[in-house]
Write an enzyme that holds these catalytic residues in place. Structure first.
Site, PDB file in Angstrom:
ATOM      1  CE  LYS A   1      -4.458  -1.630   0.063  1.00 20.34           C
ATOM      2  NZ  LYS A   1      -5.464  -1.108  -0.596  1.00 20.34           N
TER       3      LYS A   1
ATOM      4  CB  SER B   1      -9.733  -2.966   5.970  1.00 20.42           C
ATOM      5  OG  SER B   1      -8.705  -3.145   5.180  1.00 20.42           O
TER       6      SER B   1
END
Ligand SMILES: Cc1ncc(COP(=O)(O)O)c(C=O)c1O
Length: 329
Positions: A51, A77
């Site tokens: 990410k 999340s």
């Protein structure tokens, strides 16, 4: 190659240069499983998932604007949350992250440790987009969307770009798909280089909105957060830009789905045979490979060449993995 692919490939090249000082160039691994199978272990990436590629690209671009934003906000999340937190700290900007209640506690703790303000109270997968819009309006912060954002998509595409630098003879690449940021970037990077490379997304059968979106050629939305151990891909639908890349422009060959038992089998193979400490979501492409749902390496596409799996993260919940390994060992 179309102008569309070329323009996106240029943006991925720029992203690679922009984020290079802040991310790790993860290796391309071979294993005893299959000589023609290549693994890109993003569990070794900064923060333990791919990410930061997208988050650094988006946040460094935002921070360079005049005027720079007062701060950043996102919903996640947990893995994008950590990535935004570290990239915001690097850029010297405050960050606020909405994480749904019941998220993996290790991811929440890591996000706080990177200095972000985390809000979990009252946040669910169902209401988080709404809550995000409210917080953006109330606080005047810049949104770093986890997948429906071109800078994020281009940053995520740098993983496939590295794979293709290492092995230009690749015939197929498989990645997990949640909101579709990684798969969009991967498809753009791969197809711009060679339209014959097969690009495949893998999602849990319990969260098959992307599979159905590709079949129906219209975005499908899950009615509620799906029940799956792959906690990184519990998003209800893919994003608008992701739909444009993946479905409208048909840059992928397939979305395949895997069962919870297949994900567990892959997680145990990763830990016990490959010595890779993956989280369940990171093992999705391996699950599809082991279940025989991906093209066989030697027979893929027209020529011969390896198949690569992007194994996206290693931010597991220790108790959950311990239980699973005890029952699979
Ligand atoms: C480990 C891991 N893999 C894959 C994904 C899916 O990424 P995307 O939403 O870009 O499809 C996520 C998203 O949170 C993730 O945490």
């Amino acid at each position: 190659v179309s102008d569309y692919l070329q323009a996106h490939a240029r943006a991925i090249d720029e992203a690679a240069a922009r984020i290079a000082p802040h991310i790790r160039r993860t290796p391309t691994l071979t294993t005893d499983l299959d000589p023609d199978l290549l693994l890109k272990p993003e569990c070794f990436q900064v923060t333990g998932s791919f990410k930061p590629r997208g988050a650094f690209n988006a946040i460094l671009s935002l921070a360079a604007r005049d005027p720079a934003p007062r701060g950043l906000i996102t919903a996640s999340s947990g893995n994008h949350a950590q990535a935004v937190a570290i990239a915001a700290r690097t850029a010297g900007l405050p960050a606020v992250v909405l994480i749904p209640e019941g998220a993996n506690p290790a991811k929440v703790a890591a996000t706080r440790a990177f200095g972000a303000e985390v809000i979990t109270a009252g946040i669910s997968f169902e209401n988080r987009d709404q809550r995000l819009a409210e917080e953006v309006a109330a606080r005047g912060l810049a949104l770093v969307h986890p997948y429906d954002d071109w800078d994020v998509i281009h940053g995520q595409g740098t993983a496939a770009r590295e794979l293709l630098e290492d092995r230009p003879d690749l015939t197929a690449i498989a990645t997990p798909i949640g909101g579709g940021g990684l798969l969009s970037g991967t498809a753009l990077a791969a197809k711009a280089q060679n339209e014959e490379i097969q690009v495949i997304g893998v999602e849990p059968a319990n969260a098959d909105d992307a599979y159905r979106s590709l079949q129906m050629k219209e975005r499908q939305r899950l009615p509620r957060a799906p029940d799956t151990i792959a906690d990184g891909v519990r998003t209800l639908s893919i994003g608008q830009r992701n739909f444009e890349v993946l479905v409208a422009n048909r840059t992928i060959e397939a979305i395949v789905t895997v069962t919870e038992a297949e994900i567990e089998e892959a997680l145990s193979t990763a830990w016990l045979r490959l010595k890779l400490a993956l989280e369940p979501t990171g093992a999705l492409p391996l699950a599809a490979y082991l279940a025989g749902k991906l093209p066989k390496p030697q027979k893929a596409a027209r020529g011969r060449g390896p198949v690569a799996l992007i194994l996206t993260g290693g931010n597991f919940d220790p108790a959950g993995v311990a239980r699973l390994l005890a029952s699979h060992g």
